[in-house]
Design a protein around this motif. Structure first.
Motif, PDB file in Angstrom:
ATOM      1  N   LEU A 174     -59.213   3.813  20.448  1.00  0.00           N
ATOM      2  CA  LEU A 174     -59.083   2.524  21.150  1.00  0.00           C
ATOM      3  C   LEU A 174     -60.231   2.285  22.124  1.00  0.00           C
ATOM      4  O   LEU A 174     -60.715   1.158  22.274  1.00  0.00           O
TER       5      LEU A 174
ATOM      6  N   ASN B 106     -53.830   3.071  13.739  1.00  0.00           N
ATOM      7  CA  ASN B 106     -52.825   3.333  14.781  1.00  0.00           C
ATOM      8  C   ASN B 106     -51.501   2.665  14.443  1.00  0.00           C
ATOM      9  O   ASN B 106     -50.436   3.256  14.596  1.00  0.00           O
TER      10      ASN B 106
ATOM     11  N   ARG C  31     -53.815   9.594  25.632  1.00  0.00           N
ATOM     12  CA  ARG C  31     -52.732   9.435  24.656  1.00  0.00           C
ATOM     13  C   ARG C  31     -51.442   9.270  25.431  1.00  0.00           C
ATOM     14  O   ARG C  31     -51.249   9.912  26.468  1.00  0.00           O
ATOM     15  N   THR C  32     -50.533   8.434  24.960  1.00  0.00           N
ATOM     16  CA  THR C  32     -49.267   8.246  25.685  1.00  0.00           C
ATOM     17  C   THR C  32     -48.441   9.523  25.553  1.00  0.00           C
ATOM     18  O   THR C  32     -48.653  10.331  24.635  1.00  0.00           O
TER      19      THR C  32
HETATM   20  P1  ADP Z   1     -55.363   8.359  18.880  1.00  0.00           P
HETATM   21  O1  ADP Z   1     -56.364   9.056  18.051  1.00  0.00           O
HETATM   22  O2  ADP Z   1     -54.597   9.275  19.786  1.00  0.00           O
HETATM   23  O3  ADP Z   1     -54.496   7.445  18.126  1.00  0.00           O
HETATM   24  P2  ADP Z   1     -56.406   6.009  20.133  1.00  0.00           P
HETATM   25  O4  ADP Z   1     -57.504   5.876  21.124  1.00  0.00           O
HETATM   26  O5  ADP Z   1     -56.533   5.250  18.878  1.00  0.00           O
HETATM   27  O6  ADP Z   1     -56.257   7.549  19.896  1.00  0.00           O
HETATM   28  O7  ADP Z   1     -55.077   5.582  20.851  1.00  0.00           O
HETATM   29  C1  ADP Z   1     -54.807   6.077  22.140  1.00  0.00           C
HETATM   30  C2  ADP Z   1     -53.310   6.189  22.380  1.00  0.00           C
HETATM   31  O8  ADP Z   1     -52.735   4.895  22.433  1.00  0.00           O
HETATM   32  C3  ADP Z   1     -52.579   6.854  21.252  1.00  0.00           C
HETATM   33  O9  ADP Z   1     -52.621   8.266  21.374  1.00  0.00           O
HETATM   34  C4  ADP Z   1     -51.187   6.311  21.414  1.00  0.00           C
HETATM   35  O10 ADP Z   1     -50.518   7.022  22.432  1.00  0.00           O
HETATM   36  C5  ADP Z   1     -51.420   4.905  21.891  1.00  0.00           C
HETATM   37  N1  ADP Z   1     -51.378   3.918  20.826  1.00  0.00           N
HETATM   38  C6  ADP Z   1     -52.417   3.354  20.172  1.00  0.00           C
HETATM   39  N2  ADP Z   1     -52.000   2.446  19.255  1.00  0.00           N
HETATM   40  C7  ADP Z   1     -50.664   2.437  19.340  1.00  0.00           C
HETATM   41  C8  ADP Z   1     -49.641   1.692  18.647  1.00  0.00           C
HETATM   42  N3  ADP Z   1     -49.941   0.795  17.704  1.00  0.00           N
HETATM   43  N4  ADP Z   1     -48.359   1.945  18.993  1.00  0.00           N
HETATM   44  C9  ADP Z   1     -48.059   2.829  19.951  1.00  0.00           C
HETATM   45  N5  ADP Z   1     -48.962   3.566  20.621  1.00  0.00           N
HETATM   46  C10 ADP Z   1     -50.253   3.372  20.329  1.00  0.00           C
END
Ligand code: ADP
Length: 554
Positions: free
Chosen positions: A513, A450, A497-498
């Protein structure tokens, strides 16, 4: 007793509502005592016709007072008794003339009585009766009647007027106070009744629900337990321990036999001021565990200060079982997909090694990236199942967090370089802990993946391990897109997801996550995030060193 008896008698006499007979007997006793004293020095006076008439009037008044049930008649009728008393005093006073002017003062008792009983009307009657019985006869017998004689004679009715009015005024004040007191008492009684009813209602409601409810004060003392909570507590109580404190209850992380460290137990967290929802723990002996989703809210007093907390335990065992069987199905399918997918990726790789036309190579490249993305999802789903399903599937061996982080960093350095992101690493060796290295590696991989993914070219990703306040700690920081507070609150929810990530071309499916958090929690650790939009994010993993020592035994 001896001090209170005269007081009780006086209050009986002064009270406007008390019986006529008590007042009259008191007056009669008074006048008879005076008569006895007169008889000792002037027997002839007492034996005179006028004195005998006075005693007869007194006797009549006493007979009426004792013989008639005055409470059955209008209040005004009872005025007859004090009026007869004033007449009796008038007769004696007239007989003794100037020898016993003080005799006149005896009328004060019936005057008080009239004023107390009939208020303003009683005062008027008292003044008239005193004038008729004492003032007029003394003026008639006066040798000369001048203004001085009249003024002196009028002194008694005027004094009685003052006494009467003061009595009425005093009684009204007392009456007002009594009414206020009575209404205050009624209000207090009503409030007590309402409080008792509310308490009863609350007890019935909280006893009728199937979730355990515990209310604690700020010091952690139990203030309230409902019926369900007694059952839940009994389930978590080890055998042969009569009244265990929370630290001794059998509370484990879900899917493991690893005890939750005391400071992370639901009630303790609430006592320490935390508010949380859906914190799942298992209670009970291994093999007979039930899963509970716990939530806590802080209770504030009227000044807004924390006065305690309420913690709720909801049994989610069957729900978790259902979800697990669905997950097993998904995991089974994922597992079946993994082998052909790996083979597809292998063949695509092989095919691209040949000298292909440019267009065909590009098409195979797209197919390869998508197949790899699919494999990544399948692996996350499989790992997800492993972390949810139980201890037997977590393989705990002693590992150092710093070594796991180092391995993971090695495979992301290249990826960061390809993305134009600087990669900084700083590994302070951390003590060995019982960990499932492949699982934890997967969590760390997700954080690093990420960090690289969400950091634009030119940014920096830093991975660092250290020992902080009795914890082995891993930090993954980036200078990437960051997140708002609101987004951080939902970050560990599956498929979240954001908005920035969704609106970008960055691939993602929102499992990483949630999975990382589950792995870390299953291993007894904590995961947290600090972030600001446009500035970057820092994810922190922490594993308490002493709780692992305690959990592993001597
Ligand atoms: P994804 O496969 O979408 O990355 P994750 O569960 O790993 O799924 O992360 C969920 C969401 O958290 C991401 O879609 C992103 O919006 C946000 N996110 C995770 N890590 C970061 C980071 N290091 N910086 C910014 N946003 C993050």
């Amino acid at each position: 007793m001896t001090q209170t008896a005269p007081l009780a008698l006086m209050s009986e006499i002064a009270s406007p509502t008390r019986g006529t007979s008590v007042k009259q007997l008191y007056f009669t006793a008074f006048l008879l005592t005076v008569t006895l004293l007169i008889a000792l020095s002037r027997p002839a006076v007492v034996a005179s016709g006028q004195y005998l008439l006075a005693l007869s009037v007194l006797g009549l008044a006493t007979g009426l007072a004792v013989g008639i049930r005055w409470e059955k008649h209008p209040a005004g009728w009872a005025a007859l008794v004090p009026l007869l008393d004033i007449a009796a005093v008038g007769l004696v006073r007239d007989l003794l003339r100037n020898e016993a002017i003080a005799m006149s003062l005896l009328v004060v008792i019936p005057v008080l009585w009239l004023a107390a009983r009939l208020q303003a009307r009683g005062v008027a009657l008292a003044v008239l009766a005193t004038t008729a019985a004492i003032t007029v006869p003394s003026l008639l017998r006066a040798e000369t009647v001048d203004t001085l004689t009249i003024a002196v004679a009028a002194l008694l009715p005027l004094t009685m007027l003052q006494v009467g009015l003061l009595t009425v005024g005093g009684l009204r004040v007392m009456d007002g106070q009594n009414r206020e007191l009575t209404s205050a008492l009624t209000e207090v009684e009503e409030s007590l009744g309402q409080a008792a009813a509310a308490k009863q209602l609350l007890t019935s409601v909280i006893d009728s629900v199937d979730v355990g409810i515990v209310v604690v004060d700020v010091d952690g003392n139990d203030a309230l337990w409902n019926r369900a909570q007694h059952r839940i507590h009994a389930l978590a109580t080890p055998p042969d321990v009569e009244d265990p404190d929370e630290a001794r209850l059998r509370i484990c992380f879900p899917g493991t036999n690893r005890p939750v460290p005391p400071a992370q137990r639901p009630v303790r967290r609430a006592v320490l001021g935390e508010t949380f929802s859906n914190y799942v723990v298992t209670l009970g002996a291994p093999g007979a565990q039930a899963s509970y989703s716990t939530s806590a809210r802080q209770i504030l007093d009227h000044q807004g200060d924390r006065s305690g907390a309420v913690v709720v335990f909801a049994d989610v065992t069957s729900h978790i079982e259902t979800v697990r069987s669905q997950e097993r199905f998904v995991a089974g399918v994922s597992h079946e997909l993994r082998t052909p997918l790996t083979s597809v990726i292998g063949y695509l790789d092989l095919a691209r090694e040949d000298d292909l036309p440019e267009e065909a190579d590009a098409l195979l490249g797209v197919a390869l990236r998508n197949a790899e993305q699919l494999l990544h999802i399948v692996e996350d789903l499989l790992a997800d199942q492993v972390t949810r399903s139980g201890t037997q599937e977590l393989e705990l061996r002693t590992h150092r967090l710093s070594e796991i982080a180092c391995d993971s960093a090695a495979s992301f350095r290249l990826e960061a370089a390809k993305a134009g992101v600087s990669f900084v690493q700083d590994f302070e060796p951390t003590p060995a802990l019982p960990l499932d290295a492949p699982r934890l590696r997967q969590a760390v991989d997700n954080l690093l993946s990420n960090a690289v993914k969400y950091t634009p070219a030119g940014g920096t990703v830093t991975v660092r391990t250290s020992v902080q306040d009795g914890h082995a700690q891993l930090e993954v920081s980036d200078t990437g897109i960051g997140m708002s507070m609101q987004e951080q609150a939902n970050l560990f929810t599956e498929y979240y997801r954001t908005a920035t990530a969704r609106g970008s071309t960055i691939a993602g499916h929102g499992i990483g996550l949630a999975l990382a958090r589950r792995i870390v929690v299953a291993l007894g650790g904590q995961i947290s995030v600090r972030s600001a939009p446009g500035e970057g994010s820092t994810f922190t993993l922490r594993f308490a060193l002493d709780s692992f020592e305690a959990a592993d035994g001597p």
